[in-house]
Enzyme design. Structure first.
Site, PDB file in Angstrom:
ATOM      1  N   THR A   1     -25.635   0.932 -92.446  1.00 13.59           N
ATOM      2  CA  THR A   1     -25.311  -0.258 -91.637  1.00 13.59           C
ATOM      3  C   THR A   1     -26.541  -0.899 -91.011  1.00 13.59           C
ATOM      4  O   THR A   1     -26.636  -2.124 -90.912  1.00 13.59           O
ATOM      5  CB  THR A   1     -24.330   0.149 -90.505  1.00 13.59           C
ATOM      6  OG1 THR A   1     -23.168   0.682 -91.115  1.00 13.59           O
ATOM      7  CG2 THR A   1     -23.952  -1.013 -89.624  1.00 13.59           C
TER       8      THR A   1
ATOM      9  N   ARG B   1     -12.921  26.681 -93.994  1.00 15.44           N
ATOM     10  CA  ARG B   1     -12.751  26.274 -92.586  1.00 15.44           C
ATOM     11  C   ARG B   1     -11.522  26.982 -92.028  1.00 15.44           C
ATOM     12  O   ARG B   1     -10.387  26.664 -92.393  1.00 15.44           O
ATOM     13  CB  ARG B   1     -12.633  24.761 -92.475  1.00 15.44           C
ATOM     14  CG  ARG B   1     -13.900  24.046 -92.966  1.00 15.44           C
ATOM     15  CD  ARG B   1     -13.781  22.550 -92.802  1.00 15.44           C
ATOM     16  NE  ARG B   1     -13.694  22.161 -91.417  1.00 15.44           N
ATOM     17  CZ  ARG B   1     -12.728  21.414 -90.901  1.00 15.44           C
ATOM     18  NH1 ARG B   1     -11.744  20.977 -91.658  1.00 15.44           N
ATOM     19  NH2 ARG B   1     -12.733  21.092 -89.632  1.00 15.44           N
TER      20      ARG B   1
ATOM     21  N   CYS C   1     -13.073  24.550 -85.300  1.00 10.75           N
ATOM     22  CA  CYS C   1     -13.393  24.030 -83.962  1.00 10.75           C
ATOM     23  C   CYS C   1     -14.732  23.296 -83.994  1.00 10.75           C
ATOM     24  O   CYS C   1     -15.623  23.658 -84.762  1.00 10.75           O
ATOM     25  CB  CYS C   1     -13.518  25.167 -82.957  1.00 10.75           C
ATOM     26  SG  CYS C   1     -12.013  26.092 -82.728  1.00 10.75           S
TER      27      CYS C   1
HETATM   28  N1  ASP Z   1     -20.806   3.262 -94.168  1.00 10.78           N
HETATM   29  C1  ASP Z   1     -22.082   3.256 -93.497  1.00 10.78           C
HETATM   30  C2  ASP Z   1     -22.967   4.290 -94.158  1.00 10.78           C
HETATM   31  O1  ASP Z   1     -22.829   5.452 -93.909  1.00 10.78           O
HETATM   32  C3  ASP Z   1     -21.895   3.535 -92.055  1.00 10.78           C
HETATM   33  C4  ASP Z   1     -23.167   3.556 -91.258  1.00 10.78           C
HETATM   34  O2  ASP Z   1     -24.254   3.259 -91.698  1.00 10.78           O
HETATM   35  O3  ASP Z   1     -23.072   3.876 -90.081  1.00 10.78           O
HETATM   36  O4  ASP Z   1     -23.821   3.920 -94.928  1.00 10.78           O
END
Ligand code: ASP
Length: 347
Positions: A16, A249, A282
């Site tokens: 992102t 898990r 957990c």
């Molecule tokens: N979908 C994105 C990724 O993991 C989310 C992020 O960058 O926070 O590339």
């Protein structure tokens, strides 16, 4: 302008932080990072020299895989002697897996490798990306008074916290506070100042070379127990011909239902050389297999403790060890000792 203190290589894999909106679909897509930072005046003011190496095709981190981990290792190896530290820009979704994998793939790491990213793209007004990136660069360039790097290990820096990479986990898909390490205190906290907790930071042997490892064996699976689990499904999974390792898990402190068929299939799998690691469902706390009878039965079946490992770290460590040995007992013994601060054993 301040004199330059150190040189850091930014490795942009995607995520992102470097994405922008596709006007046609409205979805976020990776952009050219060089282009993005060229338009950010903050970078010109940094006291650290920065170069950018970007993936030819930046990815959403949900497309990360062991081949790309080995690509990152190649980039670090190729530039190791020319930089004081490395900052890896990475999507948050699989960042904890990549950080865990790199901690095993970069043996005797003597320089900082800091992974970071953001919840909002760096070119958006309310972005968390600028602070994450700028502080990560500062941490990657930081030195002790003797000139050695302050944080010579693989870390995740996010929202004011510096975490050991193989202890970190993504905890929030929305908030800026996206990562934490429940079984390990932060290595540093960034507020007005960056407060390093030096006693917790790894001290490698600076006289030894860093040894890179490129191979990972992904013949592994994560398997979660739940009330009502079916014998047929478990038998089918464990009979998978290429399977070599399982991260199981379990409940609480490593507990499992006391089902004779379950113990029998697990024991048969262990005897066939499948390495089965017990990790709790957990978020915090270790596995103590002898505490309840269910855990004790697992131990008798040949399942080994994953102590206080995260799932991300257990799977990455297993993939690393399986790629380097075919001896199941050796792999089990290595899983039960800390290689780079990934588990705590109080015995
Ligand atoms: N979908 C994105 C990724 O993991 C989310 C992020 O960058 O926070 O590339």
């Amino acid at each position: 302008m301040l004199p330059r203190t150190g040189r850091v290589l930014l490795i942009y894999t995607g995520g992102t932080i470097g994405m922008g909106l596709n006007p046609e679909t409205g979805a976020l897509e990776p952009l050219d990072f060089n282009h993005l930072i060229a338009r950010m005046p903050e970078f010109a003011q940094l006291p650290t020299g920065i170069d950018v190496h970007q993936f030819s095709e930046p990815i959403d981190s949900s497309d990360m895989d062991p081949k790309l981990w080995s690509r990152i290792v190649e980039i670090i190896v190729g530039h190791y002697d020319h930089y004081d530290g490395f900052v890896i820009l990475h999507g948050t979704d699989t960042m904890a897996f990549t950080a865990s994998a790199l901690s095993f793939m970069l043996e005797n790491l003597t320089k900082p490798v800091i992974l970071t990213g953001s919840q909002l793209p760096v070119n958006q007004l309310r972005t968390d990306g600028k602070e994450n990136l700028i502080t990560s660069i500062e941490i990657a360039a930081a030195r002790r008074p003797d000139g050695t790097p302050r944080v010579p290990e693989v870390c995740i820096y996010f929202s004011g916290k510096l975490l050991r990479g193989n202890r970190a986990t993504k905890i929030n898909s929305e908030g800026f506070n996206a990562f934490d390490s429940f079984n390990m205190p932060h290595l540093a906290d960034a507020g007005v100042n960056i407060i390093y907790h030096d006693d917790l930071i790894l001290h490698p042997d600076f006289d030894l070379p860093m040894t890179p490892h490129f191979a990972m064996d992904s013949s592994v699976v994560v398997f979660t127990l739940f009330p009502g689990i079916q014998e047929e499904t478990v038998r089918y999974l464990l009979a998978s011909p290429k399977l070599r390792g399982i991260v199981m898990r379990t409940y609480g402190s490593g507990n499992a239902p006391q089902l004779p068929w379950l113990m029998q299939v697990l024991e048969e799998a262990c005897q066939r050389g499948i390495v089965i690691i017990n990790i709790t469902q957990c978020a915090a706390g270790p596995v103590e297999m002898a505490r309840y009878s269910g855990g004790f039965l697992l131990q008798n079946a040949g399942v080994i403790s994953g102590y206080d490992s995260t799932v991300e770290c257990a799977i990455a460590k297993l993939m690393h060890l399986l790629a380097h040995s075919s001896d199941a007992d050796f792999i089990r013994s290595q899983m039960n000792r800390p290689l780079c601060g990934e588990i705590t054993i109080n015995e």
